[in-house]
Each structure stands twice: as structure tokens, then as C-alpha cells.
Design a protein around this motif. Structure first.
Motif, PDB file in Angstrom:
ATOM      1  N   UNK A   1      59.884  44.141  22.611  1.00 28.15           N
ATOM      2  CA  UNK A   1      59.613  43.239  21.493  1.00 28.15           C
ATOM      3  C   UNK A   1      58.908  44.030  20.398  1.00 28.15           C
ATOM      4  N   UNK A   2      59.452  43.987  19.192  1.00 30.46           N
ATOM      5  CA  UNK A   2      58.905  44.765  18.078  1.00 30.46           C
ATOM      6  C   UNK A   2      58.685  43.848  16.876  1.00 30.46           C
ATOM      7  N   UNK A   3      57.419  43.710  16.469  1.00 34.65           N
ATOM      8  CA  UNK A   3      57.073  43.033  15.217  1.00 34.65           C
ATOM      9  C   UNK A   3      56.990  44.114  14.136  1.00 34.65           C
ATOM     10  N   UNK A   4      57.940  44.111  13.215  1.00 37.34           N
ATOM     11  CA  UNK A   4      58.123  45.225  12.284  1.00 37.34           C
ATOM     12  C   UNK A   4      58.213  44.710  10.847  1.00 37.34           C
TER      13      UNK A   4
ATOM     14  N   UNK B   1      55.481  45.969  23.969  1.00 39.47           N
ATOM     15  CA  UNK B   1      55.248  45.268  22.703  1.00 39.47           C
ATOM     16  C   UNK B   1      54.827  46.302  21.674  1.00 39.47           C
ATOM     17  N   UNK B   2      55.449  46.259  20.495  1.00 40.31           N
ATOM     18  CA  UNK B   2      55.215  47.261  19.454  1.00 40.31           C
ATOM     19  C   UNK B   2      54.807  46.510  18.194  1.00 40.31           C
TER      20      UNK B   2
ATOM     21  N   UNK C   1      49.765  49.592  19.342  1.00 46.31           N
ATOM     22  CA  UNK C   1      49.256  49.020  18.095  1.00 46.31           C
ATOM     23  C   UNK C   1      49.243  50.128  17.047  1.00 46.31           C
ATOM     24  N   UNK C   2      50.069  49.999  16.028  1.00 40.39           N
ATOM     25  CA  UNK C   2      50.255  51.099  15.094  1.00 40.39           C
ATOM     26  C   UNK C   2      49.247  51.058  13.945  1.00 40.39           C
ATOM     27  N   UNK C   3      49.094  52.200  13.325  1.00 38.98           N
ATOM     28  CA  UNK C   3      48.206  52.369  12.189  1.00 38.98           C
ATOM     29  C   UNK C   3      48.620  51.469  11.021  1.00 38.98           C
ATOM     30  N   UNK C   4      47.635  51.084  10.228  1.00 37.38           N
ATOM     31  CA  UNK C   4      47.909  50.252   9.065  1.00 37.38           C
ATOM     32  C   UNK C   4      48.005  48.776   9.354  1.00 37.38           C
TER      33      UNK C   4
END
Length: 487
Positions: free
Chosen positions: A291-294, A321-322, A363-366
Motif C-alpha cells: 500500500x503506497x500513499x503517494x 506501507x509506504x 515513512x519518507x522525508x518531507x
């Protein structure tokens, strides 16, 4: 003959028989062994082909380590794609060996793999590890690699666009039409069954009238793509199939509930679709992430869902999860001032693992101010590829990570339970700072160093990370955390 002589002779005779039996193996105990059978079943049928697979059962009293199923298809039929296995072919003869995650079958347990076939011919002359599929003998280890898939699906059909507040669908074509024509306030209801195809929507709901896609867990979405020429950046494009199991693009205010996505390149991708709620879905056996929230899909929620077996083709990209995007991908996905601002996303009460090849949550930057609460992480199968060696890697800012339960045991690569990093970006943020951990329970299985490893100490002096004493850890090589604990 005296009674004493008779007794002596009888004893000698028994001894001789015992020696003879020992020499011939007559009293040797039978060693424990695996005994495999393999049963075929069709999962779906369409014009010109079908989907099916084998379930391999171990009926023996020892684990099976490695398996190989072989069969023949009649002329005019061919396997076009497969999953959870490694396929080789000689003419009409097919051999499937186990993938890396499903090679060992305990006594009484099963493993399975699947494939699609063009044509109507069914498998014949099946063997498992060289013995008849009705019941095999002791197994031998076979090499394991990662499977790849090629695209095949039922031919496209035309379907009358649906209308009304409730749209019930039972075929892939009906679902595609419903997604393409969805309207605010509409409820699309899936019947049980397998839906094979490309499922994408660009239709937005509203805060007052969200759009709902719901179905039971045995309503299964499968995308055998990708196919066609991909654009430079992922976007719904005529003639290109992304391979995503379900794709929301520019479609905010959707509620996704109950159904299953499997056997696709990615599971559910949410692009530029804030206020998406995913509740009680199952995603498993996908090539990359589940699952990717992009593209700034902020204010979204993932809850009560189950995710297993990701990264089957690319383990380093097999996150459960991304949230957001790496800054190296902001050129494509940075649609908020050049940044992918997937802010305030909540990940609640999900079961993630085992065999999530990358991090269960990345959990990605920004990204800012998310909540990760009440989840259960099973770390078995974390691959170690692309620095994947923890349940969660936090590069975002101001996240609350609380009341989660994490465990790790072999197989897999594991360094720490929760990791934290500071990544330089332009525009600049205090990435990896201001995050809070409380009430998390961690069992590192003797493999991990810290339950919570904070790498962004000096870089976060103005907005420090906080680890509360309510966190607990067991079986850690070093302890709870590498920074002072806050009472």
C-alpha cells in the motif's frame, strides 16, 4: 535331551534370529520423512484461458525442505504467468520449484503457487519431487530464486456505464466501468469472486459524499500487468497498464473496504488522492510494496487491514506501507511545492507481516504529523535489501508512534525494531526530527540491538526525538534505545 539343554538351544536359536534380522534390517526403525502431495484447482475461468494453482501438502512426519511440481499441458495451451514459484519449461512440460519464502513445509502444513494458462488444457502427469502428486516420497532441496510474471488477462469487453447510488458488480468489466464512471456518494459493491484486470479510477468524491468500494475478503483483485509503454512518471495513460492491483489517481475521498488485492506489481496505490480511507482490506503476494500513499495523499487512513508477502520480485521495494516518496522521486511525485507531502496519514490497528521483504512501514522525508498506532508487526522475512532491517524507518517529521507490538524471529535480517534517519532535502526540512515513541512493545528475538534506534540526534537538537519509558523491550542485544529515556 535334558531340560537345561533344551533351554540352552532355544536361547541360541533366538540369538541367531536376532542377528539375522539385524543384518537384514528387519528390526530397523523407519526414519522420519516428508511425504508430499499436490492438488490442482482452477481459481477462475475466462474466454481463452483460466487461472489455477497447486496446493502442496506434507503428509509425512518431517519437514519438507524444497519442492518441485511438474506437469504437462496439451498442445494449444501454455502457462503465461505464475507466482509464488520459479518456472522452467521444456516444450509442453512445466516445472515449478519453490520461491524463497515457501520452500519449507512442516508436517501437516501446506504451501501453494499459482499460474495463468492460455487455452483450456488442464495439467496432466503431475509429479511432486519426482513422485506422483497423489502422494510423494522424501524431498530433496531445490534451488530457490525469485519469480517474475508476464501479462495476460481476459479480453476487454464493453459494459454499460453503471448508474445509481449503489452499483453492484460481479465481473472485471463491470468493475472497470464502475471505477471509470464513479460519482460522489456512490457505493460500488463487489460480489465474491476473482477480478482480473487493470483497475484504476480518476473520479473524485467529496467530503460530504465520498465514494465507497467495498466487498468481502473473497472478492479478489488481481492485475497481471504491467504492459505497454510507461510514461516518464506514473500516470494513467492509454495503452499502458501499471500492474497495480488498484490505483486511485487524482481521486480524493474514497473509502476502500473489505476486499483483497494480490498477485500484482504493487497492491493499492493512492496518488494525489487525499482523504482516502482503507479499512479491513487484505493485500498479499505482490511483487513490490503493498500500500503506497503517494503524491501528497494527505489526511488518509489505513486501518484494520492485513498485509503479508510483499517484494516477491523486488525485495528491496517490498514495503508493507509506504508513506510519501523518497526525495529522489520528488521530480515525479513532488506535487506540493516540489515535495510529496503525505501529511497526517494515520496507520491504525493493522497486522503487517510476516514476509514483508522491506520495512513493514517506511515513512519518507518531507511528510509531517502522522500517527502509527496499535499495529502488530511480524518481522519474519525482512530481507535486508535496500537497508530494510527494521519494522519502521522514520524519516518524516512529528510522527506519533505508539501502542504497537513488534516481534522478530528467523528467517530475516534485523538490526533494530524502529529506526530513525535524517535525510537532507531541497527544500530543506528537519527530516527525522520531532517524532515520539510511547507504549510500544518490542521483542527483538535476540537479533536486534535496540528497540528504538535514533540516528538523528545532533541534527535534531532543535526538535528532538522523544522515547518514553512506557516503551518496553525483550531479547534485545543492546537495550531499549540509544538516547536518554523520557519518564
Amino acid at each position: 535331551m535334558s531340560p537345561r539343554s533344551a533351554v540352552f538351544l532355544g536361547t541360541a536359536t533366538v540369538s541367531a534370529v536376532a542377528v539375522a534380522l539385524a543384518l537384514t534390517g528387519g528390526v530397523t526403525a523407519q526414519a522420519a520423512a516428508a511425504n508430499l502431495s499436490a492438488a490442482f484447482a482452477q481459481s477462475s475461468v475466462w474466454t481463452g484461458g483460466y487461472g489455477g494453482g497447486y496446493t502442496i501438502a506434507n503428509r509425512g512426519d518431517a519437514p519438507a525442505v524444497g519442492w518441485a511440481v511438474e506437469f504437462d499441458l496439451p498442445a494449444g495451451s501454455a502457462v503465461t504467468s505464475s507466482w509464488s514459484s520459479v518456472k522452467t519449461q521444456t516444450g509442453q512440460h512445466y516445472k515449478f520449484t519453490n520461491a524463497g519464502f515457501n520452500g519449507t513445509i512442516a508436517p501437516g502444513a501446506t504451501a501453494s503457487f499459482g499460474f495463468n494458462v492460455s487455452g483450456a488444457g488442464l495439467p496432466a502427469a503431475c509429479t511432486v519431487n519426482g513422485a506422483a502428486c497423489t502422494g510423494g516420497g522424501q524431498v530433496t532441496t531445490t534451488p530457490t530464486t525469485t519469480a517474475t510474471r508476464t501479462s495476460t488477462r481476459p479480453p476487454a469487453t464493453t459494459t454499460t456505464p453503471p448508474s445509481g447510488d449503489v452499483v453492484s458488480v460481479s465481473t472485471a468489466a463491470q468493475l472497470q466501468a464502475a471505477l471509470a464512471n464513479a460519482a460522489p456518494g456512490q457505493a460500488i459493491k463487489l460480489a465474491a469472486g476473482t477480478y482480473r484486470g487493470s483497475f484504476v479510477t480518476t473520479k473524485p468524491g467529496t467530503a460530504a459524499k465520498p465514494i465507497t468500494l467495498s466487498g468481502p475478503s473473497n472478492a479478489v483483485l488481481i492485475n497481471d500487468g504491467p504492459s505497454g509503454d510507461a510514461p516518464d512518471c506514473p500516470a494513467p495513460t492509454a495503452g499502458w497498464d501499471s500492474g497495480y492491483g488498484l490505483w486511485l489517481s487524482g481521486a480524493p475521498y474514497w473509502n476502500l473496504t473489505g476486499f483483497t488485492v494480490q498477485e500484482s506489481k504493487k497492491g493499492i496505490v493512492v496518488d494525489d488522492s487525499p482523504h482516502t480511507t482503507i479499512d479491513g482490506v487484505t493485500v498479499h503476494h505482490v511483487d513490490e510494496e503493498a500500500i503506497h500513499f503517494r503524491r501528497s495523499s494527505a489526511d488518509s487512513v489505513l486501518k484494520n487491514s492485513t498485509i503479508t508477502y510483499t517484494g516477491l520480485v523486488q525485495p528491496g521495494y517490498g514495503e508493507g506501507v509506504y508513506l510519501g516518496s523518497a526525495n529522489s522521486n520528488w521530480a515525479c511525485h513532488g506535487n506540493s511545492g516540489g515535495v510529496d507531502r503525505g501529511d497526517r496519514i494515520q496507520v491504525l490497528d493493522n497486522h503487517i507481516g510476516p514476509f514483508i521483504a522491506a520495512e513493514p512501514i517506511d515513512v519518507k522525508e518531507g511528510t509531517f504529523s502522522g500517527v502509527i498506532r496499535g499495529n502488530t508487526f511480524d518481522g519474519r522475512g525482512i530481507s535486508g535489501e535496500n537497508s530494510a532491517d527494521s519494522w519502521i524507518d522514520v524519516k518524516g517529521i512529528g510522527y506519533t508512534i505508539e501502542d504497537n507490538t513488534g516481534t522478530f524471529s528467523a528467517p530475516g535480517t534485523f538490526a533494530n525494531g524502529y529506526e530513525n534517519h535524517n535525510t537532507s532535502t531541497s527544500p530543506s526540512f528537519d527530516n527525522g526530527c520531532g517524532n515520539v515513541w510511547r507504549g510500544n512493545k518490542s521483542d527483538l528475538g535476540g537479533a536486534g540491538d535496540y528497540a528504538i534506534k535514533i540516528s538523528s540526534v545532533s541534527k535534531c537538537s532543535a526538535n528532538p526525538n522523544v522515547v518514553y519509558a512506557s516503551n518496553t523491550v525483550a531479547n534485545a542485544r543492546s537495550g531499549l534505545t540509544n538516547i536518554p529515556v523520557t519518564p
